[in-house]
Design an enzyme around this catalytic site. Structure first.
Site, PDB file in Angstrom:
ATOM      1  N   HIS A 157       0.840  -1.201   0.000  1.00 29.12           N
ATOM      2  CA  HIS A 157       0.000   0.000   0.000  1.00 29.12           C
ATOM      3  C   HIS A 157       0.878   1.256   0.000  1.00 29.12           C
ATOM      4  O   HIS A 157       2.055   1.202   0.316  1.00 29.12           O
ATOM      5  CB  HIS A 157      -0.895   0.038   1.241  1.00 29.12           C
ATOM      6  N   LYS A 161      -0.361   4.675   4.755  1.00 27.43           N
ATOM      7  CA  LYS A 161      -1.159   3.678   5.473  1.00 27.43           C
ATOM      8  C   LYS A 161      -0.585   3.438   6.875  1.00 27.43           C
ATOM      9  O   LYS A 161       0.622   3.240   7.029  1.00 27.43           O
ATOM     10  CB  LYS A 161      -1.247   2.362   4.684  1.00 27.43           C
TER      11      LYS A 161
HETATM   12  N1  LIG Z   1     -12.808  -1.256   3.245  1.00 20.73           N
HETATM   13  C1  LIG Z   1     -12.328  -0.717   2.112  1.00 20.73           C
HETATM   14  O1  LIG Z   1     -12.723  -1.095   0.989  1.00 20.73           O
HETATM   15  C2  LIG Z   1     -11.308   0.363   2.220  1.00 20.73           C
HETATM   16  C3  LIG Z   1     -10.858   0.744   3.455  1.00 20.73           C
HETATM   17  N2  LIG Z   1      -9.991   1.780   3.590  1.00 20.73           N
HETATM   18  C4  LIG Z   1      -9.701   2.195   4.961  1.00 20.73           C
HETATM   19  O2  LIG Z   1     -10.366   3.441   5.178  1.00 20.73           O
HETATM   20  C5  LIG Z   1      -9.649   4.190   6.154  1.00 20.73           C
HETATM   21  C6  LIG Z   1      -9.402   5.604   5.611  1.00 20.73           C
HETATM   22  O3  LIG Z   1      -8.512   5.562   4.526  1.00 20.73           O
HETATM   23  P1  LIG Z   1      -8.060   6.921   3.770  1.00 20.73           P
HETATM   24  O4  LIG Z   1      -9.262   7.604   3.234  1.00 20.73           O
HETATM   25  O5  LIG Z   1      -6.957   6.551   2.879  1.00 20.73           O
HETATM   26  O6  LIG Z   1      -7.492   7.742   5.017  1.00 20.73           O
HETATM   27  P2  LIG Z   1      -7.451   9.337   5.224  1.00 20.73           P
HETATM   28  O7  LIG Z   1      -6.518   9.576   6.370  1.00 20.73           O
HETATM   29  O8  LIG Z   1      -7.176  10.010   3.930  1.00 20.73           O
HETATM   30  O9  LIG Z   1      -8.947   9.707   5.663  1.00 20.73           O
HETATM   31  C7  LIG Z   1      -9.504   9.474   6.940  1.00 20.73           C
HETATM   32  C8  LIG Z   1     -10.325  10.694   7.280  1.00 20.73           C
HETATM   33  O10 LIG Z   1     -11.063  10.448   8.498  1.00 20.73           O
HETATM   34  C9  LIG Z   1     -10.932  11.597   9.290  1.00 20.73           C
HETATM   35  N3  LIG Z   1     -11.285  11.395  10.677  1.00 20.73           N
HETATM   36  C10 LIG Z   1     -10.470  11.125  11.741  1.00 20.73           C
HETATM   37  N4  LIG Z   1     -11.215  11.082  12.878  1.00 20.73           N
HETATM   38  C11 LIG Z   1     -12.498  11.332  12.517  1.00 20.73           C
HETATM   39  C12 LIG Z   1     -13.717  11.467  13.254  1.00 20.73           C
HETATM   40  N5  LIG Z   1     -13.770  11.317  14.585  1.00 20.73           N
HETATM   41  N6  LIG Z   1     -14.850  11.753  12.570  1.00 20.73           N
HETATM   42  C13 LIG Z   1     -14.823  11.922  11.231  1.00 20.73           C
HETATM   43  N7  LIG Z   1     -13.697  11.826  10.487  1.00 20.73           N
HETATM   44  C14 LIG Z   1     -12.549  11.523  11.129  1.00 20.73           C
HETATM   45  C15 LIG Z   1      -9.476  12.036   9.062  1.00 20.73           C
HETATM   46  O11 LIG Z   1      -9.240  13.353   9.532  1.00 20.73           O
HETATM   47  P3  LIG Z   1      -7.706  13.910   9.667  1.00 20.73           P
HETATM   48  O12 LIG Z   1      -7.471  14.709   8.435  1.00 20.73           O
HETATM   49  O13 LIG Z   1      -7.729  14.743  10.898  1.00 20.73           O
HETATM   50  O14 LIG Z   1      -6.802  12.743   9.800  1.00 20.73           O
HETATM   51  C16 LIG Z   1      -9.415  11.922   7.557  1.00 20.73           C
HETATM   52  O15 LIG Z   1      -9.961  13.044   6.896  1.00 20.73           O
HETATM   53  C17 LIG Z   1      -8.404   3.377   6.490  1.00 20.73           C
HETATM   54  O16 LIG Z   1      -8.658   2.612   7.652  1.00 20.73           O
HETATM   55  C18 LIG Z   1      -8.266   2.456   5.278  1.00 20.73           C
HETATM   56  O17 LIG Z   1      -7.573   1.269   5.568  1.00 20.73           O
HETATM   57  C19 LIG Z   1      -9.508   2.467   2.518  1.00 20.73           C
HETATM   58  C20 LIG Z   1      -9.886   2.107   1.254  1.00 20.73           C
HETATM   59  C21 LIG Z   1     -10.812   1.012   1.002  1.00 20.73           C
HETATM   60  O1  LIG Z   2      -5.612   2.033   3.437  1.00 20.50           O
HETATM   61  C1  LIG Z   2      -5.956   1.808   2.260  1.00 20.50           C
HETATM   62  O2  LIG Z   2      -5.721   2.587   1.333  1.00 20.50           O
HETATM   63  C2  LIG Z   2      -6.708   0.569   1.994  1.00 20.50           C
HETATM   64  N1  LIG Z   2      -7.141  -0.099   3.011  1.00 20.50           N
HETATM   65  C3  LIG Z   2      -7.899  -1.299   2.987  1.00 20.50           C
HETATM   66  C4  LIG Z   2      -7.130  -2.405   3.650  1.00 20.50           C
HETATM   67  O3  LIG Z   2      -6.549  -2.169   4.729  1.00 20.50           O
HETATM   68  O4  LIG Z   2      -7.103  -3.520   3.138  1.00 20.50           O
HETATM   69  C5  LIG Z   2      -8.439  -1.624   1.618  1.00 20.50           C
HETATM   70  C6  LIG Z   2      -7.545  -1.240   0.462  1.00 20.50           C
HETATM   71  O5  LIG Z   2      -6.555  -2.196   0.326  1.00 20.50           O
HETATM   72  C7  LIG Z   2      -6.998   0.166   0.598  1.00 20.50           C
END
Ligand SMILES: NC(=O)C1=CN([C@@H]2O[C@H](COP(=O)(O)OP(=O)(O)OC[C@H]3O[C@@H](n4cnc5c(N)ncnc54)[C@H](OP(=O)(O)O)[C@@H]3O)[C@@H](O)[C@H]2O)C=CC1
Ligand SMILES: O=C(O)C1=N[C@H](C(=O)O)C[C@H](O)C1
Length: 268
Positions: A157, A161
């Site tokens: 990744h 991450k």
């Molecule tokens: N299940 C799936 O298919 C996928 C899962 N993921 C997962 O999603 C998560 C986010 O990934 P990504 O978008 O890359 O991460 P980012 O860090 O870009 O986004 C996370 C966002 O959540 C915010 N946040 C933190 N605390 C809160 C709160 N209390 N309330 C609302 N928002 C909050 C962060 O704010 P701040 O700017 O302050 O950090 C940030 O803007 C990870 O755990 C990732 O592994 C990602 C892609 C696909």
């Molecule tokens: O953090 C990410 O970006 C992603 N998180 C998920 C994971 O932990 O598997 C899904 C995807 O791979 C992207």
């Protein structure tokens, strides 16, 4: 049927912005809320403009409770602590919570499962069709190939991450463990370094690579005597995950409270 009212949590995040854009483009849904935590720089901004899409007339708020109360569903790909709090709010208001956050502790996982007594929660470490299909195939391969085949799961990744192994890698690990009829917690071997000794037969190994802007690469390797069977998935764009998240939200509408997976949504 009226449009489904959607809140996007973490609306300024990488996935949050993609979700906001996709909700705006999807018939049958309307964006009614967008959240970030107190003190966040994006508070008060228009969520649509922030996402690089058209104006949504939805200001980013820190009041997630009010946003959830006024909506049908919240899409949450944020951080574990926020997801646990959101699950509690969804339970209090009897709403749909689509949870894609990864990196939970066992206690956090249990708290979300408890909230599913009163909220309709779809939780998955990966919302893509391909990964969920592959998990079913990995389970089947683990049933068919005995412990002469060592199972190793490798993921790569982007350098932002914060959790490892990835949620997806753990999904594949769970699928392999189900196929082998073993407990993943007992079979798991993560982060080898130094004098590790020889590999333990039956272990399920994990290796995590981090670098650049990689969206998400996963391989599950069955390494046997003189041959390897390898299952791989490469995510090319975050829209892939967002499409699955929206599919899950539409599927959850009208379903009773409970904890569901993406395999339930896809009928796998
Ligand atoms: N299940 C799936 O298919 C996928 C899962 N993921 C997962 O999603 C998560 C986010 O990934 P990504 O978008 O890359 O991460 P980012 O860090 O870009 O986004 C996370 C966002 O959540 C915010 N946040 C933190 N605390 C809160 C709160 N209390 N309330 C609302 N928002 C909050 C962060 O704010 P701040 O700017 O302050 O950090 C940030 O803007 C990870 O755990 C990732 O592994 C990602 C892609 C696909
Ligand atoms: O953090 C990410 O970006 C992603 N998180 C998920 C994971 O932990 O598997 C899904 C995807 O791979 C992207």
């Amino acid at each position: 049927m009226s449009d489904m009212r959607i809140v996007v949590a973490g609306a300024a995040g990488h996935m949050g912005r993609v979700l906001v854009r996709l909700v705006q483009q999807t018939n049958g849904m309307v964006l009614t809320g967008a959240t970030e935590p107190a003190g966040h720089a994006a508070l008060g901004e228009d969520a649509g403009l922030l996402a690089g899409a058209g104006r949504a007339d939805v200001a980013v708020t820190a009041d997630a409770e009010a946003a959830i109360a006024a909506a049908d569903a919240i899409l949450d790909l944020t951080v574990p602590k926020a997801s646990v709090a959101i699950a509690g709010m969804a339970a209090r208001h009897g709403k749909i919570h689509i949870c894609g956050t990864t990196g939970f502790t066992d206690e956090e996982t249990a708290a979300i499962a408890a909230a599913a007594a009163k909220a309709t929660i779809v939780k998955s470490g990966n919302f893509s069709l391909g990964v969920n299909l592959l998990a079913a195939l990995v389970q089947r391969a683990a049933e068919a190939l005995d412990e002469d085949f060592d199972i190793e799961i490798v993921e790569m990744h982007h350098n932002r991450k914060v959790d490892a192994p990835s949620g997806t890698a753990l999904m594949f690990g769970e699928a392999a463990a189900r196929g082998r009829k073993v407990d993943l917690a007992a079979a798991r071997d993560s982060g080898r370094d130094g004098q590790t000794g020889a590999r333990t037969r039956g272990d399920i190994g994990f290796a995590a690579l981090r670098g650049g802007t990689v969206v998400g690469d996963h391989s599950v390797i069955f390494a046997g005597p003189s041959e390897r069977v390898v299952f791989s998935h490469y995510a090319e764009d975050r829209t892939l995950f967002a499409r699955g998240v929206l599919k899950a939200a539409l599927w959850a509408r009208g379903r009773p409270a409970g904890l569901y997976s993406m395999a339930d949504v896809l009928g796998l």
